[in-house]
Motif scaffolding. Sequence first.
Motif, PDB file in Angstrom:
ATOM      1  N   ASP A 241       3.447 -57.894  32.989  1.00 40.56           N
ATOM      2  CA  ASP A 241       4.578 -57.312  32.264  1.00 40.56           C
ATOM      3  C   ASP A 241       4.559 -57.593  30.763  1.00 40.56           C
ATOM      4  N   PRO A 242       3.466 -57.287  30.059  1.00 40.25           N
ATOM      5  CA  PRO A 242       3.471 -57.478  28.606  1.00 40.25           C
ATOM      6  C   PRO A 242       4.525 -56.637  27.905  1.00 40.25           C
ATOM      7  N   SER A 243       4.875 -55.496  28.510  1.00 42.00           N
ATOM      8  CA  SER A 243       5.908 -54.657  27.889  1.00 42.00           C
ATOM      9  C   SER A 243       7.243 -55.380  27.828  1.00 42.00           C
ATOM     10  N   LEU A 244       7.577 -56.109  28.897  1.00 38.78           N
ATOM     11  CA  LEU A 244       8.824 -56.864  28.876  1.00 38.78           C
ATOM     12  C   LEU A 244       8.767 -57.990  27.855  1.00 38.78           C
ATOM     13  N   LYS A 245       7.600 -58.603  27.694  1.00 42.64           N
ATOM     14  CA  LYS A 245       7.457 -59.667  26.706  1.00 42.64           C
ATOM     15  C   LYS A 245       7.694 -59.130  25.299  1.00 42.64           C
ATOM     16  N   ARG A 246       7.385 -57.857  25.076  1.00 50.15           N
ATOM     17  CA  ARG A 246       7.594 -57.258  23.761  1.00 50.15           C
ATOM     18  C   ARG A 246       9.070 -57.243  23.385  1.00 50.15           C
ATOM     19  N   LEU A 247       9.950 -57.229  24.376  1.00 50.06           N
ATOM     20  CA  LEU A 247      11.384 -57.230  24.089  1.00 50.06           C
ATOM     21  C   LEU A 247      11.807 -58.504  23.354  1.00 50.06           C
ATOM     22  N   THR A 248      11.074 -59.597  23.583  1.00 52.94           N
ATOM     23  CA  THR A 248      11.371 -60.848  22.888  1.00 52.94           C
ATOM     24  C   THR A 248      11.144 -60.713  21.390  1.00 52.94           C
ATOM     25  N   LEU A 249      10.208 -59.857  21.000  1.00 54.78           N
ATOM     26  CA  LEU A 249       9.836 -59.711  19.594  1.00 54.78           C
ATOM     27  C   LEU A 249      10.733 -58.738  18.835  1.00 54.78           C
ATOM     28  N   MET A 250      11.472 -57.933  19.554  1.00 52.33           N
ATOM     29  CA  MET A 250      12.265 -56.881  18.930  1.00 52.33           C
ATOM     30  C   MET A 250      13.725 -57.294  18.847  1.00 52.33           C
ATOM     31  N   LYS A 251      14.362 -56.928  17.743  1.00 53.35           N
ATOM     32  CA  LYS A 251      15.756 -57.266  17.513  1.00 53.35           C
ATOM     33  C   LYS A 251      16.668 -56.097  17.874  1.00 53.35           C
ATOM     34  N   VAL A 252      17.887 -56.442  18.229  1.00 57.05           N
ATOM     35  CA  VAL A 252      18.898 -55.418  18.502  1.00 57.05           C
ATOM     36  C   VAL A 252      19.088 -54.517  17.293  1.00 57.05           C
ATOM     37  N   SER A 253      18.954 -55.088  16.093  1.00 57.95           N
ATOM     38  CA  SER A 253      19.148 -54.312  14.858  1.00 57.95           C
ATOM     39  C   SER A 253      18.123 -53.194  14.697  1.00 57.95           C
ATOM     40  N   GLU A 254      17.009 -53.241  15.452  1.00 64.22           N
ATOM     41  CA  GLU A 254      15.988 -52.199  15.358  1.00 64.22           C
ATOM     42  C   GLU A 254      16.353 -50.949  16.153  1.00 64.22           C
ATOM     43  N   LEU A 255      17.354 -51.050  17.018  1.00 64.11           N
ATOM     44  CA  LEU A 255      17.714 -49.919  17.862  1.00 64.11           C
ATOM     45  C   LEU A 255      18.494 -48.869  17.085  1.00 64.11           C
ATOM     46  N   GLN A 256      18.288 -47.610  17.460  1.00 57.52           N
ATOM     47  CA  GLN A 256      19.117 -46.552  16.927  1.00 57.52           C
ATOM     48  C   GLN A 256      20.537 -46.742  17.441  1.00 57.52           C
ATOM     49  N   ARG A 257      21.496 -46.529  16.565  1.00 57.87           N
ATOM     50  CA  ARG A 257      22.893 -46.702  16.961  1.00 57.87           C
ATOM     51  C   ARG A 257      23.301 -45.648  17.985  1.00 57.87           C
ATOM     52  N   ARG A 258      23.912 -46.107  19.082  1.00 55.63           N
ATOM     53  CA  ARG A 258      24.421 -45.193  20.100  1.00 55.63           C
ATOM     54  C   ARG A 258      25.844 -45.602  20.465  1.00 55.63           C
ATOM     55  N   ASN A 259      26.663 -44.623  20.815  1.00 57.53           N
ATOM     56  CA  ASN A 259      28.092 -44.846  20.997  1.00 57.53           C
ATOM     57  C   ASN A 259      28.568 -44.462  22.386  1.00 57.53           C
ATOM     58  N   VAL A 260      29.745 -44.937  22.712  1.00 55.50           N
ATOM     59  CA  VAL A 260      30.511 -44.418  23.836  1.00 55.50           C
ATOM     60  C   VAL A 260      31.782 -43.826  23.244  1.00 55.50           C
ATOM     61  N   ALA A 261      32.591 -43.196  24.075  1.00 54.68           N
ATOM     62  CA  ALA A 261      33.866 -42.680  23.588  1.00 54.68           C
ATOM     63  C   ALA A 261      34.724 -43.845  23.101  1.00 54.68           C
ATOM     64  N   LEU A 262      35.276 -43.729  21.898  1.00 55.15           N
ATOM     65  CA  LEU A 262      36.013 -44.812  21.274  1.00 55.15           C
ATOM     66  C   LEU A 262      37.486 -44.459  21.144  1.00 55.15           C
ATOM     67  N   VAL A 263      38.337 -45.438  21.349  1.00 56.63           N
ATOM     68  CA  VAL A 263      39.774 -45.260  21.141  1.00 56.63           C
ATOM     69  C   VAL A 263      40.235 -46.295  20.129  1.00 56.63           C
ATOM     70  N   ARG A 264      40.746 -45.832  18.999  1.00 54.32           N
ATOM     71  CA  ARG A 264      41.263 -46.733  17.989  1.00 54.32           C
ATOM     72  C   ARG A 264      42.644 -47.226  18.380  1.00 54.32           C
ATOM     73  N   ALA A 265      43.065 -48.358  17.816  1.00 51.41           N
ATOM     74  CA  ALA A 265      44.409 -48.874  18.035  1.00 51.41           C
ATOM     75  C   ALA A 265      45.427 -47.810  17.640  1.00 51.41           C
ATOM     76  N   GLY A 266      46.430 -47.596  18.466  1.00 51.40           N
ATOM     77  CA  GLY A 266      47.400 -46.546  18.212  1.00 51.40           C
ATOM     78  C   GLY A 266      47.072 -45.257  18.927  1.00 51.40           C
ATOM     79  N   GLY A 267      45.987 -45.286  19.731  1.00 53.01           N
ATOM     80  CA  GLY A 267      45.659 -44.116  20.537  1.00 53.01           C
ATOM     81  C   GLY A 267      44.877 -43.042  19.827  1.00 53.01           C
ATOM     82  N   ILE A 268      44.328 -43.337  18.635  1.00 54.95           N
ATOM     83  CA  ILE A 268      43.541 -42.345  17.894  1.00 54.95           C
ATOM     84  C   ILE A 268      42.103 -42.376  18.407  1.00 54.95           C
TER      85      ILE A 268
END
Length: 361
Positions: A241-268
């Motif tokens: 599993d060298p591919s899994l070992k590669r995850l140790t070298l990579m930072k979360v900051s390298e990922l493209q930003r992805r979202n879920v549906a967001l609800v702001r305070a106040g229901g916006i």
Amino acid sequence: MIRFEAVRKYHKGKDNPAVSDLSLHIAQGEICVFIGPSGCGKTTILRMINRLDAQDSGRISVNGTATDEVDVVALRRGIGFMMQNSALFPHKTVAENISAVPRLLGWSQERIQQRVNELISLVGLQPELLSRYPNQLSGGQQSRIALARALASDPPVILMDEPFAALDPVIRERLQDELISLQRRLKKTIVLVTHDMEEAIKLGDRIAIFEEEGKLVQLDSPKNILANPSSEFVKKFIGKDPSLKRLTLMKVSELQRRNVALVRAGGITTAVDKETEIDSKFELLLNEKFEPLEWVGETNLPAPKMTLVSGEESLHHALVKILSTPNGIVVRVDQKGKYEGCISISSLYRALNDSLLESAQ
């Protein structure tokens, strides 16, 4: 910074060399990790740097000066050394252990005290430990003191011989993280011996892999070793599993930003880019400062507990957290706790796939 040129070493009574014609350059300010099977000579190579072992032929130099042309005492006082099991002086207090080399160098008492106080803080321990003896400390505390002692005279080179091998996995990982953090600030030249490939991948700027008789088979960055092992020996040594070992070298900051549906305070409800959306049965509630609060939803299912991850964490850590969350999604935040996106298994898969494609090019 440290250079081996055609170095050969024999152990007494042995016909085959312990180290065979080794040529190796370790750059200034890097962590170079030595790894290989037991008996391959990696510790002998480390010990030859400060002449605890002497080469039979070839040249070893530190900062351009051959080590056998320097007084051995002066050489060792200018190189920090952290051994297995900490190896603290049992009859000396923590303060006395840390200050051992500065005292030999003739530092003033005021300068020594200032340095001891600085180092105890640097390695994350409380000043009240300074008057204690090693047998009154935990294994993790002893390792931190040993690191402080190695750093005491502010040497440019630190040698570390399996420094965390005797520690339990939790403390070991914590100290590895501490070493990485310290190195960002101190920029020492560190040579570290380990038998653990996971540790080598996590800590090393470059990894030197040795086989029997101290033969260097590959010297490269962890990323390149995992992507392009030089031989079948290296492939087997890396393990599965060298591919899994590669995850140790990579930072979360390298990922493209992805979202879920967001609800702001106040229901916006905040708009989400459909191209970067992660499918979820729940919405993420944010406060007016854009800090995530909790998962919310209109279903009868209980909302999952929210799990946070920072950009500085590895993708391996993110994966562990994802697998432990009921909805398989973790929330990424910045240093101030503000929402930066979400991560799912599919996010990690895309990142790993992109990294493999990049390495193949």
